[in-house]
Design a protein around this motif. Sequence first.
Motif, short mmCIF file in Angstrom:
data_model
loop_
_atom_site.label_atom_id
_atom_site.label_comp_id
_atom_site.label_asym_id
_atom_site.label_seq_id
_atom_site.Cartn_x
_atom_site.Cartn_y
_atom_site.Cartn_z
N SER A 113 0.82 -1.22 0.00
CA SER A 113 0.00 0.00 0.00
C SER A 113 0.85 1.27 0.00
O SER A 113 0.54 2.22 -0.73
N ALA A 114 1.92 1.30 0.82
CA ALA A 114 2.75 2.51 0.88
C ALA A 114 3.37 2.81 -0.48
O ALA A 114 3.45 3.96 -0.91
N VAL A 115 3.82 1.75 -1.15
CA VAL A 115 4.43 1.93 -2.47
C VAL A 115 3.41 2.47 -3.47
O VAL A 115 3.67 3.43 -4.21
N PHE A 116 2.21 1.87 -3.47
CA PHE A 116 1.22 2.24 -4.49
C PHE A 116 0.52 3.56 -4.18
O PHE A 116 -0.02 4.19 -5.10
N ILE A 117 0.50 3.99 -2.92
CA ILE A 117 -0.02 5.33 -2.64
C ILE A 117 0.83 6.37 -3.36
O ILE A 117 0.32 7.30 -4.00
N VAL A 118 2.14 6.20 -3.29
CA VAL A 118 3.06 7.13 -3.97
C VAL A 118 2.98 6.95 -5.49
O VAL A 118 2.83 7.93 -6.24
N VAL A 119 3.08 5.71 -5.93
CA VAL A 119 3.13 5.44 -7.37
C VAL A 119 1.82 5.81 -8.05
O VAL A 119 1.82 6.46 -9.12
N ASN A 120 0.68 5.42 -7.47
CA ASN A 120 -0.60 5.71 -8.11
C ASN A 120 -0.90 7.20 -8.13
O ASN A 120 -1.46 7.72 -9.10
N THR A 121 -0.52 7.91 -7.05
CA THR A 121 -0.71 9.37 -7.05
C THR A 121 0.14 10.01 -8.15
O THR A 121 -0.34 10.89 -8.89
N THR A 122 1.39 9.55 -8.27
CA THR A 122 2.27 10.08 -9.33
C THR A 122 1.72 9.74 -10.71
O THR A 122 1.74 10.58 -11.63
N THR A 123 1.20 8.53 -10.86
CA THR A 123 0.64 8.10 -12.15
C THR A 123 -0.56 8.95 -12.52
O THR A 123 -0.73 9.34 -13.69
N ILE A 124 -1.42 9.23 -11.53
CA ILE A 124 -2.60 10.06 -11.81
C ILE A 124 -2.17 11.45 -12.27
O ILE A 124 -2.72 12.00 -13.25
N LEU A 125 -1.18 12.03 -11.60
CA LEU A 125 -0.70 13.36 -11.99
C LEU A 125 -0.08 13.33 -13.39
O LEU A 125 -0.32 14.24 -14.22
N LEU A 126 0.71 12.27 -13.67
CA LEU A 126 1.30 12.15 -15.01
C LEU A 126 0.21 11.96 -16.06
O LEU A 126 0.28 12.55 -17.16
N GLY A 127 -0.80 11.14 -15.73
CA GLY A 127 -1.89 10.90 -16.68
C GLY A 127 -2.66 12.17 -16.99
O GLY A 127 -3.01 12.43 -18.16
N ILE A 128 -2.94 12.96 -15.93
CA ILE A 128 -3.63 14.23 -16.16
C ILE A 128 -2.77 15.15 -17.01
O ILE A 128 -3.27 15.87 -17.90
N GLY A 129 -1.46 15.13 -16.77
CA GLY A 129 -0.55 15.93 -17.59
C GLY A 129 -0.60 15.51 -19.05
O GLY A 129 -0.61 16.36 -19.96
N VAL A 130 -0.63 14.19 -19.31
CA VAL A 130 -0.74 13.68 -20.68
C VAL A 130 -2.03 14.17 -21.32
O VAL A 130 -2.06 14.59 -22.50
#
Length: 597
Positions: free
Chosen positions: A149-166
């Motif tokens: 969970s700790a890993v994916f809280i960071v990774v998924n939040t980063t992915t969402i921000l990158l996705g919105i940027g795309v």
Amino acid sequence: MTSGETDTDSTTSGTRLRTLLRLLPYVKPFRWYLIGSAGAVLAAMVCGLATPLVIKAVLDGPVAGRDPGSLGWLIALITALGVAEALLVWARRRLASAPGPRIEANLRADLYRHLQRLPVAFHDQWQSGQLLSRAVTDLSTLRRFIGFSAVFIVVNTTTILLGIGVLFVLDPWLGLITLACGVPLVLVSAHHETRYAVLARRSQDQAGDLATTVEESVLGIRVLKAFGRGPDIARRFAGQAAAWRRTELAKYKVLAALIAVIILLPELGLGLQLLVGALGIADGTMTVGTLVAAVTVAGYLRWPIDSIGWLLADANQSATACERYWEVRDAEVTITDPAEPADLPATGGELRFEGVRFTYPGAGAPVLDGVDLVVRPGETLALVGPTGSGKTTLTALVPRLADVTGGRVLVDGVDVRDARLADLRATVATAFEEPVLFSASVRENVALGSPGATDDDVWLALRVASAEDFVRALPWGLDTRIGEQGLSLSGGQRQRLALARAVVGRPRLLVLDDPLSALDVHTEAEVERALRRVLSGVSALVVAHRSSTVRLADRVAVLDGGRVTAVGTHAELLATDPGYRALMSALDSEQEGAVAS
């Protein structure tokens, strides 16, 4: 300690975060595993987000221009991205598999060591089931959080921000739609996070209460059956289980509402994206490739977005588990080795109480109030007195199971608080009224306090305690395993093994808290005669509840109301102390009644 004492939500998100950050010293040795795991999964998601951009290039290039000849390198690129994503996911799992279990093992080992160092007063206040749930269930929760969970809280939040940027790069309106749906999502998640934290703490405490009930009912099964109280305990268990079930259902209701919102908002966003995209394609401001790529990116973001809710819920549950863990780990170890320990003399055996006072935490009146008493080297002193006079408390002060709140306890002139605990407990051996045996062999139980004891030492101790004959009759002798709490043995056999455990190390000072109560009169006299013969020169403080035990002592001390009211030989006290005569008469009556029964 029970769930009722902690069923509140006085913590904030910041406090819970600080609680989790206290795990960093345990995580630090494995930080590169976790960083590598997070990096691998983040790179895998970047590959996933890059795929829609390649699809856009396919649709707006070879497909729109009807040029299949240029498809080759684009297809090769999509294939490479897919293979890279698969390899990175595999690497993430490999890297994440090591830290979690090892961190859990380290946390559990530290907790166990701390529990062993905490004073008896701490264990008297805490239910064993609560401690067990913290050592097992809560640490398993933390392992899952650290490794996943700790890993994916960071990774998924980063992915969402990158996705919105795309999406903003593809088309600003499509990015704004996703962002507009994301803001309410964050607000709703924060609201449900607070409610879930309260329920998570209540659930974990109720699990501890239930574990306590199960443990106590199993250990006390004979008593429950003898008094016919099994149905009552079953109803108590059912009530606790039902309360836990209601809390778990409440947790799932909160989580279900959160997940419903998490699913609904992205669906609304997708509908709006299709609407805006279709209108853009119709008026020529957007290409088909852009719309398909945007929808693909939004679809790829579904899992990161959907997971945020339960990842935050798991983080809350883990913060609660961490808080419960630190409640025990932060408990103060009040009985420790002194900064500059004094050496106990190699010979001697004098035990002296000087103005000893003791008050239990939270109690008003002292249990012991100015006890002055001396056990001379080689002397057996019987300690007698009415129930509640402080006899057991006084014996607990000698090996420092508790510390005096006033006065001093001296062993050969050294204050027990100034000696090393290991030295003190090698000099002073204790046998308790309730014998505690462990699920181990007879040899391991007897040699518990003397790990270096040989088989000859063990057999000698068993002989002293009149336990040799029944141990030799056991199927595998010293190697025979004793069941939990020694319940496969009779009460007298258990107490004789406990007595053998006390004498196996040949201590200079023996403290016996009426360890012979379950023995018949003949066996008790035999054991005491053997003790006097084999352990000549050993000082002994014996809490006596039988007149036959008192008569074997060199002197007798009467403890009443927390004070020593008389000291002398048995004959002297009978002749001069009316209270002592009355006490002996009562003990004789109890013993005669026990023999008659």
